[in-house]
Design a protein around this motif. Sequence first.
Motif, PDB file in Angstrom:
ATOM      1  N   VAL A   5       0.852  -1.188   0.000  1.00 15.56           N
ATOM      2  CA  VAL A   5       0.000   0.000   0.000  1.00 15.56           C
ATOM      3  C   VAL A   5       0.889   1.240   0.000  1.00 15.56           C
ATOM      4  N   GLU A   6       0.762   2.037  -1.060  1.00 14.92           N
ATOM      5  CA  GLU A   6       1.533   3.269  -1.153  1.00 14.92           C
ATOM      6  C   GLU A   6       0.789   4.428  -0.492  1.00 14.92           C
ATOM      7  N   SER A   7       1.560   5.394  -0.030  1.00 18.64           N
ATOM      8  CA  SER A   7       0.994   6.627   0.519  1.00 18.64           C
ATOM      9  C   SER A   7       2.017   7.729   0.356  1.00 18.64           C
ATOM     10  N   GLY A   8       1.571   8.968   0.581  1.00 20.26           N
ATOM     11  CA  GLY A   8       2.491  10.096   0.557  1.00 20.26           C
ATOM     12  C   GLY A   8       2.444  10.945  -0.691  1.00 20.26           C
ATOM     13  N   LEU A  20       7.353   9.237  -0.496  1.00 21.53           N
ATOM     14  CA  LEU A  20       6.388   8.162  -0.671  1.00 21.53           C
ATOM     15  C   LEU A  20       6.762   7.005   0.244  1.00 21.53           C
ATOM     16  N   SER A  21       5.731   6.357   0.758  1.00 27.51           N
ATOM     17  CA  SER A  21       5.914   5.163   1.575  1.00 27.51           C
ATOM     18  C   SER A  21       5.195   3.998   0.934  1.00 27.51           C
ATOM     19  N   CYS A  22       5.717   2.825   1.160  1.00 28.09           N
ATOM     20  CA  CYS A  22       5.111   1.589   0.652  1.00 28.09           C
ATOM     21  C   CYS A  22       5.100   0.596   1.804  1.00 28.09           C
ATOM     22  N   THR A  78       8.541  -1.512   5.366  1.00 27.09           N
ATOM     23  CA  THR A  78       8.191  -0.335   4.587  1.00 27.09           C
ATOM     24  C   THR A  78       9.361   0.084   3.701  1.00 27.09           C
ATOM     25  N   TYR A  80      10.616   3.292   0.996  1.00 26.22           N
ATOM     26  CA  TYR A  80      10.395   4.723   0.858  1.00 26.22           C
ATOM     27  C   TYR A  80      11.002   5.225  -0.455  1.00 26.22           C
ATOM     28  N   THR A 115       0.042   5.730  -6.027  1.00 31.49           N
ATOM     29  CA  THR A 115      -0.279   7.006  -5.386  1.00 31.49           C
ATOM     30  C   THR A 115       0.058   8.120  -6.371  1.00 31.49           C
TER      31      THR A 115
END
Length: 121
Positions: A5-8, A20-22, A78, A80, A115
């Motif tokens: 799940v990616e975010s950022g 970005l984080s994964c 995680t 990044y 993302t």
Amino acid sequence: QVQLVESGGGLVQTGGSLRLSCAASGRTFSSYAMGWFRSAPGKEREFVACISQTGGYTYYADFVKGRFTISRDNAKKTAYLQMNSLKPEDTAVYYCAAGLITTRTNEYTYWGQGTQVTVSS
């Protein structure tokens, strides 16, 4: 099985930064190399960066060298992608993937949903 799940992602001005984080689920995160790819409208998905299982080896596409940094924390499961000096041409959906340490998309087994990163001029 690994779920990613990616975010950022978000909207940033030219010259700005994003990280970005994964986040991965499953117990085998440290068994996989991790890669970041991106897909812009009308373009094929392209390789951005990858990192080995232990983090000791990294490789970057020429167009991000010196601006982006890939890293991972196996304890947190995680990966990044630190993105600095962003340009409008960096606008794309960014995906993380788990698999072999390679630039080829078909060598990665697991993919996140992506993302969006938008860089305004």
